[in-house]
Enzyme design. Structure first.
Site, PDB file in Angstrom:
ATOM      1  N   ASP A  39      -7.678  13.226 -24.750  1.00  0.00           N
ATOM      2  CA  ASP A  39      -7.651  11.819 -24.321  1.00  0.00           C
ATOM      3  C   ASP A  39      -7.111  11.003 -25.494  1.00  0.00           C
ATOM      4  OD1 ASP A  39      -8.218   9.158 -23.855  1.00  0.00           O
ATOM      5  OD2 ASP A  39     -10.309   9.481 -23.294  1.00  0.00           O
TER       6      ASP A  39
ATOM      7  N   THR B 252      -4.801   5.738 -21.712  1.00  0.00           N
ATOM      8  CA  THR B 252      -4.647   4.403 -21.163  1.00  0.00           C
ATOM      9  C   THR B 252      -3.279   3.923 -21.630  1.00  0.00           C
ATOM     10  OG1 THR B 252      -5.816   3.531 -23.073  1.00  0.00           O
ATOM     11  CG2 THR B 252      -7.087   3.762 -21.050  1.00  0.00           C
TER      12      THR B 252
ATOM     13  N   ARG C 252      -2.932  -2.893 -18.354  1.00  0.00           N
ATOM     14  CA  ARG C 252      -4.232  -2.224 -18.264  1.00  0.00           C
ATOM     15  C   ARG C 252      -4.122  -1.130 -17.226  1.00  0.00           C
ATOM     16  NH1 ARG C 252      -8.340  -5.203 -20.884  1.00  0.00           N
ATOM     17  NH2 ARG C 252      -9.860  -3.718 -20.131  1.00  0.00           N
TER      18      ARG C 252
ATOM     19  N   TYR D 237       0.864  -1.193   0.000  1.00  0.00           N
ATOM     20  CA  TYR D 237       0.000   0.000   0.000  1.00  0.00           C
ATOM     21  C   TYR D 237       0.888   1.226   0.000  1.00  0.00           C
ATOM     22  CZ  TYR D 237      -4.983  -0.861   0.330  1.00  0.00           C
ATOM     23  OH  TYR D 237      -6.282  -1.148   0.027  1.00  0.00           O
TER      24      TYR D 237
ATOM     25  N   GLU E 172      -0.386   4.903  -0.453  1.00  0.00           N
ATOM     26  CA  GLU E 172      -1.127   6.165  -0.656  1.00  0.00           C
ATOM     27  C   GLU E 172      -0.181   7.358  -0.586  1.00  0.00           C
ATOM     28  OE1 GLU E 172      -2.420   3.765   1.325  1.00  0.00           O
ATOM     29  OE2 GLU E 172      -4.619   3.874   1.322  1.00  0.00           O
TER      30      GLU E 172
ATOM     31  N   LYS F 132      -3.349   0.119 -24.974  1.00  0.00           N
ATOM     32  CA  LYS F 132      -3.856  -0.010 -26.349  1.00  0.00           C
ATOM     33  C   LYS F 132      -2.645   0.001 -27.293  1.00  0.00           C
ATOM     34  CE  LYS F 132      -8.414   1.710 -25.150  1.00  0.00           C
ATOM     35  NZ  LYS F 132      -8.522   2.528 -23.957  1.00  0.00           N
TER      36      LYS F 132
HETATM   37  N1  DSN Z   1     -13.191   0.176 -24.139  1.00  0.00           N
HETATM   38  C1  DSN Z   1     -12.306   1.040 -24.859  1.00  0.00           C
HETATM   39  C2  DSN Z   1     -12.416   0.852 -26.319  1.00  0.00           C
HETATM   40  O1  DSN Z   1     -12.670  -0.266 -26.708  1.00  0.00           O
HETATM   41  O2  DSN Z   1     -12.248   1.778 -27.081  1.00  0.00           O
HETATM   42  C3  DSN Z   1     -12.442   2.460 -24.494  1.00  0.00           C
HETATM   43  O3  DSN Z   1     -12.462   2.589 -23.139  1.00  0.00           O
END
Ligand code: DSN
Length: 435
Positions: free
Chosen positions: A203, A229, A238, A57, A59, A232
């Site tokens: 984003d 994120t 993730r 942990y 924080e 991707k």
């Molecule tokens: N779930 C993602 C996507 O497939 O684009 C976006 O959060």
């Protein structure tokens, strides 16, 4: 497939769970993964995820923690931050967001007050739930005025967005996509934000890998805040990060009495704003992934993602399919099924492709004539197949098979034949063969 070396203890202890791991390993190896938001991490990233850092942990932020014993967590978080800064050229980076939606939530709470107006890309035009959907916190707590792609060209029209912004005077403009297959003009978004005195929040979840590799324009030099994120096109675990400028250029206008600069405001809205302890094993995995993305080979990988997407798009078009905007400039493709008489049949086509071991997702198309649950589009992307080493010639095989399934989606024999072809193709590109 052989037994998995990496889960020998799990195998001995819990065969029921271990057997599901085998099935998933087999599924990914016998099919092609074309969901544009998915990818396959390296074994080094996998190892970091399943590591001792899952236990702690911590924080707070590096060197300012609430609990003891965090000296090595600090070291890991410092590495992740410094690599992310280098990768994107960001002034400030917060690596603690659990995933994209919490990252975006923290930005909304930092820049806006409940009820404040912002502009985001409509979901059916390729935006995300957190870009103002009425069923999401972003549309419930804040006043979203959506912008859309042009009805005829299906491209974003920056003049139209500018006019809308001048009329609406939003406090924030959000640039970002999940299903828009063309480039975003971040400089133009920033000019509009400057003209109307709005924050610019970008984003880049889908395109972060392309941005990091210089294959897509970066918003980082312009936007006040950028989230992404990490799993991707960036090919990490993730999770998510937030990047921002240190100073708030609109402080005088929006929070003249505020004590925090922009970087402090963002950090404060992640922790303690919406999160508790960061997931340090994921931070470690992010550090590893950023290290990989800094290598010259990652540039080649990102270029190949786009080449593969273009090659796949060409085959689909030659096969008689209509693509939203007529093609792609990035990693994703949106098939418009309406011209095949398949309006509202995205779900059926997704299921038929699934049976043939081709994984895609149903998606709305701009100005969707059906519904979000039964939409008229299929969304595809090339990050995962590119990670497996596939190139343009494999895209031709995959594209031709997608056309076959769409044209014969009720014919079990055709689907079975396509499945055979896909299993055969996949054998040459094993993922984690010695896992
Ligand atoms: N779930 C993602 C996507 O497939 O684009 C976006 O959060």
């Amino acid at each position: 497939m052989k037994a998995m070396k990496s889960i020998q203890t799990l195998e001995r202890q819990d065969k029921q769970v271990a057997s599901v791991f085998y099935k998933e390993w087999q599924r990914v190896n016998e099919g092609v993964e074309l969901i544009p938001s998915e990818n396959f991490v390296s074994k080094a990233v996998l190892e970091a995820l399943g590591s001792i850092f899952t236990n702690k942990y911590s924080e707070g932020y590096s060197h300012k923690r609430y609990y003891g014993g965090n000296q090595f967590v600090d070291e890991i978080e410092d590495i992740a931050v410094s690599r992310a800064k280098q990768l994107f050229g960001a002034e400030h980076v917060n690596v603690q967001p659990y995933s994209g939606s919490p990252a975006n939530q923290a930005v909304f709470f930092a820049l806006l007050n409940p009820g404040d107006k912002f502009m985001g890309l409509d979901l059916a035009s390729g935006g995300h739930l957190t870009h103002g959907s009425p069923v999401n916190f972003s549309g419930k707590l804040f006043k979203c005025v959506s912008y859309n792609v042009d009805r005829k060209t299906q491209f974003l029209d920056m003049d139209a967005i500018r006019k809308q912004a001048l009329a609406e005077k939003p406090k924030m403009i959000l640039s970002g996509l999940t299903a828009y297959p063309r480039k975003l003009e971040f400089k133009a978004f920033q000019e509009i934000a400057d003209e109307v005195g709005a924050y610019h929040f970008s984003d880049i979840a889908h395109i972060a890998g392309l941005v990091a590799a210089g294959v897509h324009e970066s918003p980082v030099p312009y936007a006040d805040v950028v989230t992404t994120t990490t799993h991707k096109t960036l090919r990490g675990p993730r999770s998510a990060i937030i990047m921002c400028k240190k100073e708030d250029r609109l402080k005088q206008k929006y929070r003249p009495d505020g004590k925090k600069n922009l970087a402090e405001l963002i950090d404060f809205n992640v922790f303690p704003g919406i999160q508790g302890g960061p997931h340090d094993h994921v931070t470690a995995a992010k550090a590893v992934a950023f290290g990989e993305a800094l290598l010259p080979s990652f540039k080649e990988y990102a270029k190949q993602i786009v080449k593969n997407a273009k090659a796949l798009a060409d085959v689909l078009i030659s096969g008689g399919l209509k693509l939203v905007t007529g093609g792609t400039d990035n990693h994703l493709i949106l098939i418009d099924l309406t011209t095949k008489g398949l309006t509202g049949k995205g779900k059926e086509i997704q299921m038929a492709l699934d049976e043939a071991n081709i994984t895609v997702n149903k998606n709305t198309i701009p100005y969707e004539p059906a519904t979000p649950f039964n939409p008229s589009g299929i969304r595809l992307g090339t990050p995962a197949v590119t990670t497996r080493g596939m190139k343009e010639s494999e895209m031709e095989v995959i594209g031709a098979n997608i056309v076959k399934v769409i044209d014969n989606h009720s014919d079990k024999n055709v689907i079975a034949k396509v499945k055979q072809d896909i299993v055969e193709l996949s054998k040459g590109f094993l993922l984690y063969p010695d896992l």
